[in-house]
Design an enzyme around this catalytic site. Sequence first.
Site, PDB file in Angstrom:
ATOM      1  CG  ASP A  28      -2.346   0.657   0.952  1.00 34.55           C
ATOM      2  OD1 ASP A  28      -2.021   1.774   0.206  1.00 34.55           O
ATOM      3  OD2 ASP A  28      -3.201   0.437   1.602  1.00 34.55           O
ATOM      4  CG  HIS A  42      -6.626  -1.547   4.807  1.00 36.89           C
ATOM      5  ND1 HIS A  42      -5.499  -1.890   4.490  1.00 36.89           N
ATOM      6  CD2 HIS A  42      -6.659  -0.410   4.039  1.00 36.89           C
ATOM      7  CE1 HIS A  42      -4.676  -1.418   3.429  1.00 36.89           C
ATOM      8  NE2 HIS A  42      -5.377  -0.403   3.390  1.00 36.89           N
ATOM      9  CG  HIS A 101      -5.854   4.527   3.779  1.00 36.75           C
ATOM     10  ND1 HIS A 101      -4.438   4.726   3.236  1.00 36.75           N
ATOM     11  CD2 HIS A 101      -6.090   3.405   3.594  1.00 36.75           C
ATOM     12  CE1 HIS A 101      -4.149   3.713   2.832  1.00 36.75           C
ATOM     13  NE2 HIS A 101      -5.250   2.720   2.968  1.00 36.75           N
ATOM     14  CB  CYS A 156      -5.816   3.716  -3.511  1.00 37.55           C
ATOM     15  SG  CYS A 156      -6.274   2.876  -4.852  1.00 37.55           S
ATOM     16  CG  ASN A 176      -1.914   2.108   4.901  1.00 35.09           C
ATOM     17  OD1 ASN A 176      -1.333   2.341   3.803  1.00 35.09           O
ATOM     18  ND2 ASN A 176      -3.014   1.280   4.469  1.00 35.09           N
TER      19      ASN A 176
END
Length: 316
Positions: A20, A211, A213, A244, A253
């Site tokens: 990522d 997950h 961010h 992304c 993240n």
Amino acid sequence: MHNGDALPSAVTVIEVGPRDGFQMEKTFIPTAAKVAVINEMLEAGLREIEVTSFVSPRAVPQLADAAEVLAAIDRPEGAMFTALVPNAKGAERAVAARIGAMITILSASETHNRKNVNRAVEDSLKGCEAIVEIAGQAGIPVHGAIATAFGCPFEGEIAFHRIVSIAKRYATLGIHRVGLGDTTGMATPRLVRERVRALQDALPDISITLHFHNTRGVGLVNVMAGLDEGITRYDSSIAGLGGCPFAAGATGNICTEDLIFMLDECGIETGIDLERLIGVANHVQEIIGRSLPGQLMKAGPRLRTHQTEAVATAHG
Ligand code: COA
Ligand code: ZN
């Protein structure tokens, strides 16, 4: 499962920076540097690392060296290496590279799915059948990702029934480990509680990975909400890298060292050496060549003290 008062005694922190994080970097990071960073992460105690993606090298040139990375990293006992896989071609490349588990790429948002993998959600789900088939023949597990699970930067709110129905489709394919991806930091503690509970009610056997961010500054608060709900798997990126390239306004993240610090201070076991991990974060910052968002790497552990002469005394 909601456990009311007690937080989990141990959690698995999954390092996703090599995937990522690196995927957002425009300048190619030499394969040897990627390998060195992953090996240092292993030495610091990380045991589950998302090391790369088997995606089109035209879509994400930074991760074109996926096979080379997997061929060169250390493989200590107990280490689990995962990678994103968008289609059958990616699954075949991942098997050849001896991946430990494959992670599908799919968004709850039609618009983001189209941006990210150039097809409708339904076509991605159908494509998962081929991935599961190829992985199954090689004895490799498949985990299901659901990106934009807390909102989409193109569509706005994502109705929760979409997440439940995608997770149910995953279950029919034999995928029971599902990641809820907060692609652009739209999750809040209330949403995390509601969505985790609703998903667990609909699919009691599911194993959820969260997950987050930190785009809106509440990433670690969202982890606290997940811990309250008994969730024990969290993705994070070294030094707070991440984002992304196919989502508007994506940022890093939640930061792995900052997360480990918080978990340590809550008395939650991770098996990771914080001081060593701060060293890895500093190395990554040197490689990337700009200041990264991680806070522990700047402030140090809570009880780090300074020479009194280091700071001027305020004279009136
Ligand atoms: N690995 C390597 N090459 C791949 C590939 C894979 N997994 N999948 C497709 N390709 C190649 C094909 O072989 C084809 O090459 P050719 O033109 O030389 O024959 C080309 O890519 C186009 O294939 P196609 O199936 O038409 O793909 P597409 O152009 O519709 O793109 C994806 C679809 C999924 C391959 C692409 O959108 C992608 O890789 N997305 C990943 C995005 C990502 O990683 N986002 C960040 C994570 S959140
Ligand atoms: Zn992400």
